[in-house]
Scaffold this motif. Structure first.
Motif, mmCIF file in Angstrom:
data_model
loop_
_atom_site.group_PDB
_atom_site.id
_atom_site.type_symbol
_atom_site.label_atom_id
_atom_site.label_comp_id
_atom_site.label_asym_id
_atom_site.label_seq_id
_atom_site.Cartn_x
_atom_site.Cartn_y
_atom_site.Cartn_z
ATOM 1 N N THR A 145 0.850 -1.191 0.000
ATOM 2 C CA THR A 145 0.000 0.000 0.000
ATOM 3 C C THR A 145 0.885 1.240 0.000
ATOM 4 O O THR A 145 1.733 1.410 0.872
ATOM 5 C CB THR A 145 -0.928 0.032 1.230
ATOM 6 O OG1 THR A 145 -0.136 -0.061 2.414
ATOM 7 C CG2 THR A 145 -1.924 -1.100 1.195
ATOM 8 N N SER A 146 0.670 2.099 -1.000
ATOM 9 C CA SER A 146 1.547 3.255 -1.161
ATOM 10 C C SER A 146 0.842 4.310 -2.001
ATOM 11 O O SER A 146 0.097 3.968 -2.926
ATOM 12 C CB SER A 146 2.823 2.793 -1.878
ATOM 13 O OG SER A 146 3.597 3.901 -2.246
ATOM 14 N N PRO A 147 1.073 5.592 -1.698
ATOM 15 C CA PRO A 147 0.393 6.630 -2.493
ATOM 16 C C PRO A 147 0.810 6.620 -3.964
ATOM 17 O O PRO A 147 0.087 7.164 -4.791
ATOM 18 C CB PRO A 147 0.796 7.943 -1.809
ATOM 19 C CG PRO A 147 1.884 7.618 -0.871
ATOM 20 C CD PRO A 147 1.845 6.163 -0.591
ATOM 21 N N ILE A 199 -0.814 -0.609 -4.506
ATOM 22 C CA ILE A 199 -2.148 0.000 -4.521
ATOM 23 C C ILE A 199 -2.168 1.263 -3.675
ATOM 24 O O ILE A 199 -1.705 1.284 -2.534
ATOM 25 C CB ILE A 199 -3.208 -0.995 -3.989
ATOM 26 C CG1 ILE A 199 -3.282 -2.215 -4.920
ATOM 27 C CG2 ILE A 199 -4.568 -0.329 -3.869
ATOM 28 C CD1 ILE A 199 -4.281 -3.274 -4.488
ATOM 29 N N ILE A 254 -4.951 4.197 -2.198
ATOM 30 C CA ILE A 254 -6.398 4.382 -2.026
ATOM 31 C C ILE A 254 -6.821 5.802 -2.385
ATOM 32 O O ILE A 254 -7.968 6.176 -2.187
ATOM 33 C CB ILE A 254 -6.896 3.990 -0.617
ATOM 34 C CG1 ILE A 254 -6.248 4.850 0.473
ATOM 35 C CG2 ILE A 254 -6.651 2.510 -0.359
ATOM 36 C CD1 ILE A 254 -7.008 4.777 1.804
ATOM 37 N N TYR A 258 -3.645 11.282 -1.952
ATOM 38 C CA TYR A 258 -3.342 12.008 -0.723
ATOM 39 C C TYR A 258 -2.408 11.113 0.066
ATOM 40 O O TYR A 258 -2.342 9.913 -0.204
ATOM 41 C CB TYR A 258 -4.613 12.321 0.072
ATOM 42 C CG TYR A 258 -5.559 11.154 0.139
ATOM 43 C CD1 TYR A 258 -6.594 11.014 -0.764
ATOM 44 C CD2 TYR A 258 -5.364 10.133 1.086
ATOM 45 C CE1 TYR A 258 -7.438 9.917 -0.731
ATOM 46 C CE2 TYR A 258 -6.200 9.044 1.130
ATOM 47 C CZ TYR A 258 -7.243 8.940 0.210
ATOM 48 O OH TYR A 258 -8.064 7.840 0.241
ATOM 49 N N VAL A 259 -1.715 11.682 1.031
ATOM 50 C CA VAL A 259 -0.715 10.880 1.746
ATOM 51 C C VAL A 259 -1.147 10.648 3.189
ATOM 52 O O VAL A 259 -1.453 11.593 3.917
ATOM 53 C CB VAL A 259 0.663 11.565 1.697
ATOM 54 C CG1 VAL A 259 1.692 10.726 2.447
ATOM 55 C CG2 VAL A 259 1.102 11.759 0.253
ATOM 56 N N LEU A 260 -1.185 9.377 3.571
ATOM 57 C CA LEU A 260 -1.490 8.989 4.948
ATOM 58 C C LEU A 260 -0.185 8.818 5.717
ATOM 59 O O LEU A 260 0.881 8.710 5.113
ATOM 60 C CB LEU A 260 -2.249 7.660 4.952
ATOM 61 C CG LEU A 260 -3.537 7.612 4.137
ATOM 62 C CD1 LEU A 260 -3.964 6.174 3.893
ATOM 63 C CD2 LEU A 260 -4.630 8.384 4.837
ATOM 64 N N GLY A 285 0.692 6.220 7.217
ATOM 65 C CA GLY A 285 1.183 4.869 6.962
ATOM 66 C C GLY A 285 0.178 4.110 6.130
ATOM 67 O O GLY A 285 -0.923 4.598 5.873
ATOM 68 N N ALA A 337 -4.954 2.249 4.754
ATOM 69 C CA ALA A 337 -5.201 1.770 3.391
ATOM 70 C C ALA A 337 -5.425 0.255 3.404
ATOM 71 O O ALA A 337 -6.325 -0.254 2.727
ATOM 72 C CB ALA A 337 -4.030 2.136 2.489
#
Ligand code: ADE
Length: 224
Positions: free
Chosen positions: A86-88, A130, A132, A135-137, A139, A143
């Motif tokens: 999981t990555s932006p 992937i 979601i 925007y950046v979370l 971690g 996601a």
């Protein structure tokens, strides 16, 4: 189906995976979800999961060894259909992708953290990346929770009313029509008469029209 989630902050995943539909799906044996703490796979005294990036940029990078260890261990126990990161900067997630993932037997979801993971993990171990959304979370855990929720709820038997998942927004590239419940009138606001008519053919037609109108108005891109 089995979902293994690899994270440095397992606490972040506790509640989303243990309530409501996901909780029931796990209890019914429809899905097995196992959360692994990457730190448990470190071998050094400080149980270090991150390190400074080569090249001297700011921020920390997740180390390759513990992630390699855990993925190799899991792969020695069973076959995995996908190893997801999981990555932006991954491919933007949507319902079609959720449908595909829900058909698989075993998947691993690796949650990124800090500045990211050592790129060799992405090159050699990851099969799907992937995002979601743009925007950046802080971690990848939230996601991973989003992915898991969207995958599990469409496994047959997870939702009580089987038809319900099929009439979700996006399942046929249309937004869902509006829904109402009792009372039929509240504060002078009435439910559309057709829904009270008992004429199911007409109700179905109305719902289709509404779905199409709402999609055209709110998400015309889905009709292209
Ligand atoms: N990690 C940080 N931001 C993310 C995003 N938008 N999607 C998936 N993983 C993420």
């Amino acid at each position: 189906m089995r979902i293994d989630i690899l994270t440095v902050v397992p606490e972040l995943l506790e509640s989303p995976l243990n309530e409501s539909i996901l909780k029931r799906a796990r209890q019914k044996g429809l899905v097995e979800i196992v959360v692994h703490n990457i730190r448990d796979y470190t071998t050094d005294k400080h149980r270090q999961v991150d390190d400074y990036p080569f090249g001297g940029e700011a921020g920390m990078v997740m180390k390759i060894e513990p992630i390699f260890q855990i993925i190799e261990k899991l792969k020695s126990e069973r076959e995995y259909d996908e190893v997801i990161y999981t990555s932006p900067d991954g491919k933007t997630y949507n319902q079609q992708e959720a449908n595909y993932l829900s058909t698989l037997g075993n998947i691993i979801i690796l949650c990124g953290h800090y500045k990211g993971i050592d790129h060799r993990i992405r090159e050699h171990l990851i099969t799907r990346e992937i995002s979601i959304g743009d925007y950046v979370l802080t971690g990848g855990e939230l996601a991973a929770a989003v992915l898991t929720d969207s995958i599990v709820r469409i496994i047959p038997g997870a939702i009580g009313d089987e038809a319900s998942a099929l009439t979700d927004s996006f399942q046929d590239n249309l937004l869902a029509p509006p829904v109402y419940t009792r009372p039929a009138e509240f504060n002078g606001w009435r439910v559309p008469d057709v829904l009270l008519s008992g004429n199911f053919a007409e109700i179905a037609r109305w719902q289709e029209e509404q779905a199409y109108d709402r999609t055209q108005r709110l998400r015309p891109d889905l009709l292209e």
